[in-house]
Design an enzyme around this catalytic site. Structure first.
Site, PDB file in Angstrom:
ATOM      1  N   HIS A  64       0.841  -1.211   0.000  1.00  0.00           N
ATOM      2  CA  HIS A  64       0.000   0.000   0.000  1.00  0.00           C
ATOM      3  C   HIS A  64       0.873   1.256   0.000  1.00  0.00           C
ATOM      4  O   HIS A  64       0.463   2.292  -0.522  1.00  0.00           O
ATOM      5  CB  HIS A  64      -0.894   0.041   1.249  1.00  0.00           C
ATOM      6  CG  HIS A  64      -1.633  -1.233   1.490  1.00  0.00           C
ATOM      7  ND1 HIS A  64      -2.565  -1.725   0.607  1.00  0.00           N
ATOM      8  CD2 HIS A  64      -1.565  -2.137   2.507  1.00  0.00           C
ATOM      9  CE1 HIS A  64      -3.056  -2.865   1.087  1.00  0.00           C
ATOM     10  NE2 HIS A  64      -2.459  -3.141   2.227  1.00  0.00           N
ATOM     11  N   HIS A  94       5.385   6.663   6.716  1.00  0.00           N
ATOM     12  CA  HIS A  94       5.095   6.215   5.354  1.00  0.00           C
ATOM     13  C   HIS A  94       4.572   7.408   4.558  1.00  0.00           C
ATOM     14  O   HIS A  94       4.324   8.470   5.124  1.00  0.00           O
ATOM     15  CB  HIS A  94       4.050   5.088   5.366  1.00  0.00           C
ATOM     16  CG  HIS A  94       2.742   5.534   5.930  1.00  0.00           C
ATOM     17  ND1 HIS A  94       2.433   5.459   7.285  1.00  0.00           N
ATOM     18  CD2 HIS A  94       1.687   6.138   5.358  1.00  0.00           C
ATOM     19  CE1 HIS A  94       1.240   5.965   7.488  1.00  0.00           C
ATOM     20  NE2 HIS A  94       0.759   6.394   6.348  1.00  0.00           N
ATOM     21  N   HIS A  96       2.088   8.963   1.049  1.00  0.00           N
ATOM     22  CA  HIS A  96       1.003   8.808   0.072  1.00  0.00           C
ATOM     23  C   HIS A  96       1.354   9.760  -1.074  1.00  0.00           C
ATOM     24  O   HIS A  96       1.872  10.857  -0.827  1.00  0.00           O
ATOM     25  CB  HIS A  96      -0.342   9.224   0.678  1.00  0.00           C
ATOM     26  CG  HIS A  96      -0.706   8.451   1.915  1.00  0.00           C
ATOM     27  ND1 HIS A  96      -1.473   7.306   1.886  1.00  0.00           N
ATOM     28  CD2 HIS A  96      -0.371   8.645   3.221  1.00  0.00           C
ATOM     29  CE1 HIS A  96      -1.622   6.848   3.131  1.00  0.00           C
ATOM     30  NE2 HIS A  96      -0.946   7.627   3.953  1.00  0.00           N
ATOM     31  N   GLU A 106      -3.442  13.364   1.097  1.00  0.00           N
ATOM     32  CA  GLU A 106      -4.733  12.875   1.621  1.00  0.00           C
ATOM     33  C   GLU A 106      -5.523  14.055   2.171  1.00  0.00           C
ATOM     34  O   GLU A 106      -6.637  14.332   1.727  1.00  0.00           O
ATOM     35  CB  GLU A 106      -4.481  11.833   2.705  1.00  0.00           C
ATOM     36  CG  GLU A 106      -3.735  10.607   2.155  1.00  0.00           C
ATOM     37  CD  GLU A 106      -4.043   9.335   2.887  1.00  0.00           C
ATOM     38  OE1 GLU A 106      -3.824   9.267   4.115  1.00  0.00           O
ATOM     39  OE2 GLU A 106      -4.542   8.398   2.246  1.00  0.00           O
ATOM     40  N   HIS A 119       3.300  10.669   6.646  1.00  0.00           N
ATOM     41  CA  HIS A 119       2.651  10.411   7.939  1.00  0.00           C
ATOM     42  C   HIS A 119       3.624   9.755   8.904  1.00  0.00           C
ATOM     43  O   HIS A 119       4.135   8.659   8.634  1.00  0.00           O
ATOM     44  CB  HIS A 119       1.437   9.485   7.750  1.00  0.00           C
ATOM     45  CG  HIS A 119       0.301  10.152   7.053  1.00  0.00           C
ATOM     46  ND1 HIS A 119      -0.679   9.461   6.373  1.00  0.00           N
ATOM     47  CD2 HIS A 119      -0.004  11.461   6.929  1.00  0.00           C
ATOM     48  CE1 HIS A 119      -1.536  10.317   5.850  1.00  0.00           C
ATOM     49  NE2 HIS A 119      -1.164  11.545   6.199  1.00  0.00           N
ATOM     50  N   THR A 199      -6.202   6.285   7.759  1.00  0.00           N
ATOM     51  CA  THR A 199      -6.739   6.569   6.423  1.00  0.00           C
ATOM     52  C   THR A 199      -6.676   5.336   5.525  1.00  0.00           C
ATOM     53  O   THR A 199      -6.958   5.408   4.332  1.00  0.00           O
ATOM     54  CB  THR A 199      -5.961   7.714   5.736  1.00  0.00           C
ATOM     55  OG1 THR A 199      -4.594   7.277   5.564  1.00  0.00           O
ATOM     56  CG2 THR A 199      -6.008   8.987   6.559  1.00  0.00           C
TER      57      THR A 199
HETATM   58  C1  LIG Z   1      -2.727  -2.583  14.221  1.00  0.00           C
HETATM   59  O1  LIG Z   1      -3.141  -2.424  12.881  1.00  0.00           O
HETATM   60  C2  LIG Z   1      -2.847  -1.231  12.273  1.00  0.00           C
HETATM   61  C3  LIG Z   1      -3.081  -1.122  10.900  1.00  0.00           C
HETATM   62  C4  LIG Z   1      -2.790   0.079  10.233  1.00  0.00           C
HETATM   63  C5  LIG Z   1      -2.286   1.171  10.960  1.00  0.00           C
HETATM   64  C6  LIG Z   1      -2.008   2.454  10.265  1.00  0.00           C
HETATM   65  C7  LIG Z   1      -0.956   3.340  10.834  1.00  0.00           C
HETATM   66  C8  LIG Z   1      -2.775   2.769   9.158  1.00  0.00           C
HETATM   67  C9  LIG Z   1      -2.628   4.062   8.428  1.00  0.00           C
HETATM   68  O2  LIG Z   1      -1.502   4.551   8.263  1.00  0.00           O
HETATM   69  O3  LIG Z   1      -3.662   4.617   8.032  1.00  0.00           O
HETATM   70  C10 LIG Z   1      -2.052   1.050  12.327  1.00  0.00           C
HETATM   71  C11 LIG Z   1      -2.330  -0.150  12.991  1.00  0.00           C
HETATM   72 ZN   LIG Z   2      -0.884   7.483   5.954  1.00  0.00          ZN
END
Ligand SMILES: COc1ccc(/C(C)=C/C(=O)O)cc1
Ligand SMILES: [Zn+2]
Length: 261
Positions: A64, A94, A96, A106, A119, A199
């Site tokens: 992703h 990370h 986007h 975003e 982020h 997100t």
């Molecule tokens: C514990 O599971 C998780 C899954 C995703 C995320 C994040 C940090 C998602 C994102 O960046 O939108 C955190 C915990």
């Molecule tokens: Zn993000």
């Protein structure tokens, strides 16, 4: 484990509600930020990031985005102050981004998007025992959002773009030690803050968002390096370029956005 989701026509943001009904919740992210509707809060202090002794571990492609993970076994690298009651520990960051010339952030500001958005994800280790537990709690996570706009080369971003070829495919991971994300911060830490969500699925409504007003500048060439990453695995004969991995703004649902100043 978990349901397949992505950013395509069939599995993209408009379909996430089917497997993740909270997608239609009351505190979803991202949002469009309208600066002159944000309330200026005098008791909103400055945010402080202390990443000096932070310990990056690895960089990976999770199908992703590209993610840099940190050792979060103690309070070495935290964000505090501003809207936060406790220090929150840095767990990962990370990005986007869009397609060529396409928007890719975003959050938007008065309807305008940026080329990309970084982020930095932190968790409340004072109140919660694990990141997983914090990620489902209403005050569990604090995400620092930084807009990237195209312009000059960013003098430190090459440390990341230089290794992207090592994580081209979904599921690839490589060592990435000694990277201090302080070098990705803009000069001003003025921010907007509001209560929102992850997100990406599972879209947990567990994020205190802190969005910096000042974007950082990266070159089109550096941004182009992100677009050589793939959503797909090495043995997948369908090579899908990783781009436009952003969720569009969600309904504000009466929420207040506050401004540091
Ligand atoms: C514990 O599971 C998780 C899954 C995703 C995320 C994040 C940090 C998602 C994102 O960046 O939108 C955190 C915990
Ligand atoms: Zn993000």
């Amino acid at each position: 484990t978990g349901h397949h989701w992505g950013y395509g026509k069939e599995d993209g943001p408009s379909s996430w509600y089917r497997n993740y009904p909270v997608a239609e919740g009351n505190r979803q992210s991202p949002i469009d930020i309208v600066p002159n509707e944000a309330s200026h809060d005098r008791d909103l202090g400055p945010i402080m990031t202390n990443y000096d002794h932070c310990t990056s571990i690895n960089i990976s492609n999770n199908g992703h985005s590209v993610v840099v993970e940190f050792n979060d076994s103690d309070d070495r690298s935290v964000i505090k102050g501003g809207p936060l009651d406790n220090p929150y520990r840095l767990k990962q960051f990370h990005f986007h981004w869009g397609g060529k010339g396409h928007e890719g952030s975003e959050h938007t500001v008065s309807g305008e998007g940026f080329a990309s958005e970084l982020h930095l994800v932190h968790w409340n280790a004072v109140k919660y025992k694990t990141y997983g537990e914090a990620s489902t709690a209403p005050d569990g996570l604090a995400v620092l959002g930084i807009f990237l706009e195209t312009g000059d080369d960013h003098r430190w971003l090459h440390m990341i773009t230089d290794v992207l070829y090592m994580v081209k495919y979904k599921g690839s991971i490589t060592d990435f030690k000694g990277f201090n994300p302080n070098c990705l911060l803009p000069s001003s830490l003025h921010y907007w803050t509001y209560l929102g969500s992850l997100t990406t699925p599972p879209l947990h409504e567990s994020v205190i968002w802190i969005i910096l007003k000042e974007p950082i500048e990266v070159s089109e060439k550096q941004l182009g390096m992100f677009r050589m990453l793939l959503f797909t695995e090495e043995d997948d004969d369908q090579k899908m370029r990783m781009e436009n991995n952003f969720r569009p703004p969600q309904p504000i649902k009466g929420r207040r956005v506050r401004s540091s100043n």
